[in-house]
Design a protein around this motif. Structure first.
Motif, short mmCIF file in Angstrom:
data_model
loop_
_atom_site.label_atom_id
_atom_site.label_comp_id
_atom_site.label_asym_id
_atom_site.label_seq_id
_atom_site.Cartn_x
_atom_site.Cartn_y
_atom_site.Cartn_z
N UNK A 109 9.26 5.37 -2.21
CA UNK A 109 10.71 5.35 -2.09
C UNK A 109 11.30 6.64 -2.64
N UNK A 110 12.47 6.99 -2.13
CA UNK A 110 13.14 8.21 -2.55
C UNK A 110 13.53 8.17 -4.03
N UNK A 111 13.59 6.97 -4.62
CA UNK A 111 13.95 6.87 -6.03
C UNK A 111 12.76 6.48 -6.91
N UNK A 112 11.57 6.53 -6.36
CA UNK A 112 10.36 6.19 -7.12
C UNK A 112 9.77 7.45 -7.75
N UNK A 113 9.44 7.38 -9.04
CA UNK A 113 8.81 8.50 -9.72
C UNK A 113 7.49 8.90 -9.07
N UNK A 114 6.88 7.97 -8.36
CA UNK A 114 5.62 8.26 -7.68
C UNK A 114 5.79 9.42 -6.70
N UNK A 115 6.93 9.50 -6.05
CA UNK A 115 7.19 10.60 -5.12
C UNK A 115 7.18 11.94 -5.87
N UNK A 170 2.82 24.04 5.73
CA UNK A 170 2.18 23.11 4.80
C UNK A 170 2.92 21.77 4.79
N UNK A 171 2.28 20.78 4.18
CA UNK A 171 2.85 19.44 4.20
C UNK A 171 2.56 18.71 2.90
N UNK A 172 3.56 18.02 2.41
CA UNK A 172 3.37 17.03 1.35
C UNK A 172 4.14 15.79 1.76
N UNK A 173 3.45 14.66 1.77
CA UNK A 173 4.09 13.44 2.25
C UNK A 173 3.72 12.24 1.41
N UNK A 174 4.55 11.22 1.49
CA UNK A 174 4.32 10.01 0.73
C UNK A 174 5.11 8.86 1.33
N UNK A 224 0.86 -1.19 0.00
CA UNK A 224 0.00 0.00 0.00
C UNK A 224 0.90 1.23 0.00
N UNK A 225 0.72 2.10 -0.98
CA UNK A 225 1.43 3.37 -1.01
C UNK A 225 0.42 4.49 -0.76
N UNK A 226 0.81 5.48 0.00
CA UNK A 226 -0.09 6.58 0.33
C UNK A 226 0.58 7.91 0.05
N UNK A 227 -0.25 8.91 -0.09
CA UNK A 227 0.24 10.29 -0.19
C UNK A 227 -0.72 11.20 0.56
#
Length: 282
Positions: free
Chosen positions: A68-74, A61-65, A18-21
């Motif tokens: 992984x640090x090398x995933x384009x999803x970030x 403000x906040x942006x979180x996920x 499960x990946x979240x943002x």
């Protein structure tokens, strides 16, 4: 190099189940107030509100996920957040990359360590394009799943390795680093699970430490009243120095308490005792 292309990430293999943002825009109706952006994970998401409470003149403000640090999803998550150009940030706090993407074993594998370093540097370069003022907050330690009072040495070996890489990259890019890992260990924070702290007081304590460090680095201009020395009233640090308190100056919180005629002076993570010369102020 900030633009070095990463290779080796396999999204089908390396992503979590499960990946979240998550994003948060504080005081969204105010377009002119100074803003701080916190980029992080679920731990930093929890202390974001404490930063906001302790810095009422700032919007935090906040942006979180969990990516992984090398995933384009970030990058996709951050791109969506930055797409709204109505808000500008005077400072970005980076507290990400330490607790996720654990398929990389930087502590034991030199190739993984190099991959992580390149990915982290690339991500900081991406954030730098939005503001040059960046501060790294090192990752906090984990505790054992079977005993929340003991640190998980196996997991923390990897976290410490990543913190070391983060600090080295930060120094290379001339950014500042605040060591949250050391502070949590020294202050003996309590946990409710393997990663997250137990109770609001620990969120506030961590936020307090971050703010004191930012103040000492002169990256924020606001110092709250209880940041000033309390000595028969509220005085400034300059006044205390004028009254020749024999204290050691440095980064951290300034708190003074008189105990049986002896001043206990609390500075960041340690306490020293000192005597006060008589003055007109008591």
């Amino acid at each position: 190099r900030l633009d070095k292309v990463m290779t080796g990430f396999n999204k089908e293999k390396d992503r979590e189940n499960v990946e979240w943002s998550n994003t948060w825009i504080d005081n969204a109706k105010n377009f002119g107030c100074p803003r701080i952006l916190l980029v992080g994970d679920s731990v930093s998401r929890e202390f974001r509100s404490s930063l906001g409470k302790l810095l009422p003149k700032y919007a935090v403000d906040f942006v979180g996920s969990s990516a992984s640090i090398e995933d384009d999803l970030l990058y996709d998550v951050c791109d969506i957040f930055f797409k709204n150009k109505e808000y500008n940030y005077s400072l970005i706090l980076v507290n990400i990359g330490g607790k996720h993407g654990m398929y990389l074993h930087t502590a034991d594998n030199a190739e993984d360590a190099e991959r992580y370093e390149q990915a982290y540097q690339k991500f900081l370069g991406y954030l730098y394009s939005h503001t040059p003022n960046i501060v790294i907050l090192t990752t906090t330690p984990n505790v054992r799943v079977d005993n929340l009072k003991k640190f998980d040495d196996n997991v923390n070996k990897e976290i410490c390795s990543r913190n070391k890489i983060q600090t080295q990259v930060s120094e290379t890019l001339a950014f500042q680093t605040i060591n949250l890992y050391f502070h949590v260990v020294q202050q003996k924070f309590k946990y409710r699970d393997t990663q997250h702290f137990s109770g609001k007081k620990y969120q506030l304590a961590l936020a307090d430490y971050i703010i004191s460090s930012l103040s000492a680095l002169r990256l924020i201009t606001q110092i709250r009243p209880h940041y000033r020395i309390r000595w028969q009233g509220i005085f400034s640090a300059e006044l205390a120095e004028h009254n020749k308190l024999k204290i050691k100056w440095g980064y951290g919180l300034y708190k003074v308490v008189r105990v049986n005629g002896v001043i206990k002076y609390y500075l960041a993570d340690f306490c020293i005792k000192t005597k006060v010369r008589k003055s007109n102020h008591g």
